[in-house]
Design an enzyme around this catalytic site. Structure first.
Site, mmCIF file in Angstrom:
data_model
loop_
_atom_site.group_PDB
_atom_site.id
_atom_site.type_symbol
_atom_site.label_atom_id
_atom_site.label_comp_id
_atom_site.label_asym_id
_atom_site.label_seq_id
_atom_site.Cartn_x
_atom_site.Cartn_y
_atom_site.Cartn_z
ATOM 1 C CB ILE A 12 -0.954 0.000 1.209
ATOM 2 C CG1 ILE A 12 -1.933 -1.183 1.119
ATOM 3 C CG2 ILE A 12 -1.725 1.317 1.299
ATOM 4 C CD1 ILE A 12 -2.817 -1.359 2.348
ATOM 5 C CB ILE A 49 8.253 1.749 12.786
ATOM 6 C CG1 ILE A 49 7.717 0.329 13.017
ATOM 7 C CG2 ILE A 49 7.933 2.250 11.384
ATOM 8 C CD1 ILE A 49 6.210 0.227 12.951
ATOM 9 C CB ALA A 69 5.698 0.674 8.762
ATOM 10 C CB ALA A 70 1.432 -2.469 10.304
ATOM 11 C CE1 TYR A 137 -2.789 -6.118 11.194
ATOM 12 C CE2 TYR A 137 -5.080 -6.731 10.802
ATOM 13 C CZ TYR A 137 -3.970 -5.962 10.491
ATOM 14 O OH TYR A 137 -4.047 -5.027 9.485
ATOM 15 C CG ASN A 166 -10.562 -8.141 3.851
ATOM 16 O OD1 ASN A 166 -11.394 -7.696 4.639
ATOM 17 N ND2 ASN A 166 -9.857 -9.218 4.116
#
Length: 301
Positions: A12, A49, A69-70, A137, A166
């Site tokens: 993304i 991060i 960011a994850a 999550y 989604n």
């Protein structure tokens, strides 16, 4: 205006970067553990991060931060909830602290829609409906929302949080755990897609290019609310995805069904009224066209 995108080499984030570069100086902050799409017109800083970000922010002086960011894999969070929390909670706090100390004007935080609410009491789900995540999550991404809101309230760090449906599309990978890239790569390899459960579970699928364009164009907006659902507002089952991909690929796909995964939501549909009214949200890509474009991208890759 200088904008820093965490996870800016990822699925993304990289597509947000591409659009931002038309009007912004862009810094990509990415540890490159999974991201591999680096626009050469942006400055790349390889960092996590969870690292000490103060020096980076002090040198780059971003005015805007888009935090993508994850740790994004729901199933991985079930296996290793500590790692999930370290990335999604502590990592986000670390980004917020760097923003606070270096006078960043605005942060856009990308959260989760489906995993946020758990199994909803009714559909479609509004932002104000009960929140009961059923996975680490979902908990970690939602917990970080509170920190983003708090830094807005305490320190004037102007924020917007977007809770996605989604997301699918070009540049995704089967390693993400998302169903569409998993199906497409198996079909292209001549293998049967693996479906967890009966396939009648539904999701609110969102084409990544609609999302990226909208986020990039939301930087200068100051809506009344701070948190918004973003999705197509259409319930689509996993079996429907297989049916559409069968037509696109010209294959007679017969999926292999395995046991449903505990912690995954059965059905989700997001109410996007707030985003439509306050931000002009208007996704244009149908699921059929989006899947066709995604299939062709994977085929060419």
């Amino acid at each position: 205006m200088k904008t820093l995108v965490t996870g800016g080499a990822g699925f993304i984030g990289s597509q947000i970067v591409d659009i931002l570069l038309k009007n912004h100086d862009v810094v990509i902050l990415d540890n490159l553990s999974s991201g591999r799409y680096i626009n050469e017109k942006a400055k790349l800083i390889k960092a996590d991060i969870r690292d000490d970000l103060d020096k980076i922010f002090a040198e780059e002086k971003p005015e805007i931060v888009i935090h993508t960011a994850a740790q994004v894999q729901l199933r991985e969070s079930l296996k290793d909830p500590i790692n999930d929390a370290q990335h999604n909670i502590l990592g986000t706090i670390n980004v917020l602290e760097a923003c606070r100390k270096n006078n960043v004007k605005k942060i856009i935080y990308t959260a989760t829609g489906g995993a946020r609410y758990g199994q909803p009491e009714k559909l479609p789900v509004k932002e104000s409906d009960p929140i009961a995540p059923t996975s680490p999550y979902g908990i970690s991404k939602h917990t970080a929302e509170h920190y983003v809101w708090l830094y807005d309230e305490l320190y004037g760090l102007n924020s917007i949080t977007f809770c996605f449906g989604n997301v699918y599309g070009p540049r995704d990978t089967p390693e993400s755990g998302r169903v569409i890239p998993s199906f497409i790569t198996r079909i292209l390899a001549g293998k049967q897609p693996e479906v967890y459960g009966d396939g009648n579970q539904t999701r609110d699928f969102l084409y990544v290019k609609d999302l990226a364009e909208f986020i990039a164009n939301s930087i200068n907006k100051s809506p009344k609310h701070k948190l918004f659902n973003l999705a197509n507002g259409e319930q689509v089952s996993v079996n429907q995805i297989i049916s559409i991909l069968s037509k696109i690929s010209g294959s007679n796909i017969k999926p292999v069904h395995t046991k449903a995964i505990k912690g995954e939501v059965r059905d989700i549909l997001l109410d996007t009224t707030l985003a439509i009214e306050e931000l002009g949200w208007n996704p244009r890509c149908s699921i059929e066209q989006g899947l066709k474009d995604t299939y062709e991208w994977f085929k060419n890759e």
